[in-house]
Write a protein that holds these residues in place. Sequence first.
Motif, PDB file in Angstrom:
ATOM      1  N   TYR A  99     -62.683   8.030 -35.167  1.00  0.00           N
ATOM      2  CA  TYR A  99     -64.032   7.653 -35.558  1.00  0.00           C
ATOM      3  C   TYR A  99     -64.260   6.192 -35.179  1.00  0.00           C
ATOM      4  O   TYR A  99     -63.330   5.385 -35.197  1.00  0.00           O
ATOM      5  CB  TYR A  99     -64.250   7.814 -37.067  1.00  0.00           C
ATOM      6  N   ARG A 100     -65.484   5.878 -34.866  1.00  0.00           N
ATOM      7  CA  ARG A 100     -65.852   4.486 -34.606  1.00  0.00           C
ATOM      8  C   ARG A 100     -67.045   4.136 -35.498  1.00  0.00           C
ATOM      9  O   ARG A 100     -68.081   4.794 -35.443  1.00  0.00           O
ATOM     10  CB  ARG A 100     -66.218   4.263 -33.142  1.00  0.00           C
ATOM     11  N   SER A 101     -66.877   3.128 -36.309  1.00  0.00           N
ATOM     12  CA  SER A 101     -67.953   2.698 -37.198  1.00  0.00           C
ATOM     13  C   SER A 101     -68.965   1.848 -36.432  1.00  0.00           C
ATOM     14  O   SER A 101     -68.647   1.247 -35.408  1.00  0.00           O
ATOM     15  CB  SER A 101     -67.385   1.898 -38.374  1.00  0.00           C
ATOM     16  N   THR A 102     -70.188   1.845 -36.921  1.00  0.00           N
ATOM     17  CA  THR A 102     -71.242   1.010 -36.333  1.00  0.00           C
ATOM     18  C   THR A 102     -71.901   0.185 -37.422  1.00  0.00           C
ATOM     19  O   THR A 102     -71.908   0.554 -38.597  1.00  0.00           O
ATOM     20  CB  THR A 102     -72.311   1.873 -35.645  1.00  0.00           C
TER      21      THR A 102
ATOM     22  N   GLY B 162     -67.940  -0.954 -34.243  1.00  0.00           N
ATOM     23  CA  GLY B 162     -66.731  -1.401 -34.921  1.00  0.00           C
ATOM     24  C   GLY B 162     -65.483  -0.887 -34.230  1.00  0.00           C
ATOM     25  O   GLY B 162     -65.536  -0.293 -33.149  1.00  0.00           O
ATOM     26  N   ALA B 163     -64.355  -1.090 -34.872  1.00  0.00           N
ATOM     27  CA  ALA B 163     -63.072  -0.670 -34.300  1.00  0.00           C
ATOM     28  C   ALA B 163     -62.916   0.839 -34.419  1.00  0.00           C
ATOM     29  O   ALA B 163     -63.495   1.482 -35.289  1.00  0.00           O
ATOM     30  CB  ALA B 163     -61.929  -1.377 -35.031  1.00  0.00           C
ATOM     31  N   VAL B 164     -62.121   1.388 -33.521  1.00  0.00           N
ATOM     32  CA  VAL B 164     -61.813   2.816 -33.557  1.00  0.00           C
ATOM     33  C   VAL B 164     -60.754   3.061 -34.635  1.00  0.00           C
ATOM     34  O   VAL B 164     -59.748   2.353 -34.712  1.00  0.00           O
ATOM     35  CB  VAL B 164     -61.294   3.302 -32.193  1.00  0.00           C
ATOM     36  N   ARG B 165     -60.997   4.088 -35.462  1.00  0.00           N
ATOM     37  CA  ARG B 165     -60.026   4.455 -36.500  1.00  0.00           C
ATOM     38  C   ARG B 165     -59.506   5.860 -36.194  1.00  0.00           C
ATOM     39  O   ARG B 165     -60.275   6.788 -35.982  1.00  0.00           O
ATOM     40  CB  ARG B 165     -60.681   4.442 -37.879  1.00  0.00           C
ATOM     41  N   THR B 166     -58.190   5.990 -36.165  1.00  0.00           N
ATOM     42  CA  THR B 166     -57.572   7.283 -35.898  1.00  0.00           C
ATOM     43  C   THR B 166     -57.382   8.030 -37.210  1.00  0.00           C
ATOM     44  O   THR B 166     -56.633   7.576 -38.084  1.00  0.00           O
ATOM     45  CB  THR B 166     -56.217   7.114 -35.197  1.00  0.00           C
TER      46      THR B 166
END
Length: 271
Positions: free
Chosen positions: A13-16, A22-26
């Motif tokens: 997921y990538r937050s906005t 934002g940073a990519v979260r696995t």
Amino acid sequence: MTLIRADGVSRTYRSTSLVGMGAVRTALDGVSLSVAAGETVALLGRSGCGKSTLARLLCGLERPDGGTVSFRGTPLARLDRVGLRQFRREVQMVFQDAPGAVNPRFDIRSIIAEPLRYLTSLDAPARARRVDELLEMVELPASLADMLPSQVSGGQLQRVCIARALAPEPALVVLDEAVSNLDLHLQAATLALLKRLQQASGIACLFVTHDLRLVERFADRTIVMQRGQVVEETGTSVLAELRHPASLELKAAILPPLPARVRTMKVAAAG
């Protein structure tokens, strides 16, 4: 026979925000598991480990970025219209937040009947009879049928959600922290109910939870997750053999019965 299978699935997921991406979260990193017909599998882990994301992928509510989810041997992405309809009927989900999972404007009868309208060929009289059967099955009085969600208790509403999941006679029910918001008495009662229903109908269950005590009551096999990966797997009858640090943390989080009394006994023994 394997009902549902995940092979090396990954999800990020990538937050906005107002300032940009934002940073990519696995959330999941190469996870594989399977659930066989009639089996109860516990998916165990701390909050944020990726177990709810995996549950949503298995139910087709999200798509993996990598890897494959298959239903009865066919990848979900390859299911045709008929196959997709069968998948939606045979794989049902019960969410943690019962009030958020129902339409507050629908009465209980309409909530339970909703999957019957779209996933079965039952006519209106048959749907009404099936709703009555389901209310009895989950041990709720028929008088609740005309009530709104706001007029019943939290425990009753969770049973309504279970009845709705059972309505189209699924082969697999995914329970995503489905009893976490209930008190201990209602947790025990709900799990006992699910066990009886499972024994009567032969459905499989994927039980997503962070509570090791509930796993011991309900599951045949336990899979432990940490940071988006499966780190340990064992039969529930041998939970004492869990050795991974993530498993040991979950064990340590279990409070003993009557902790004050246990502490007093230890002090007395030391003296």
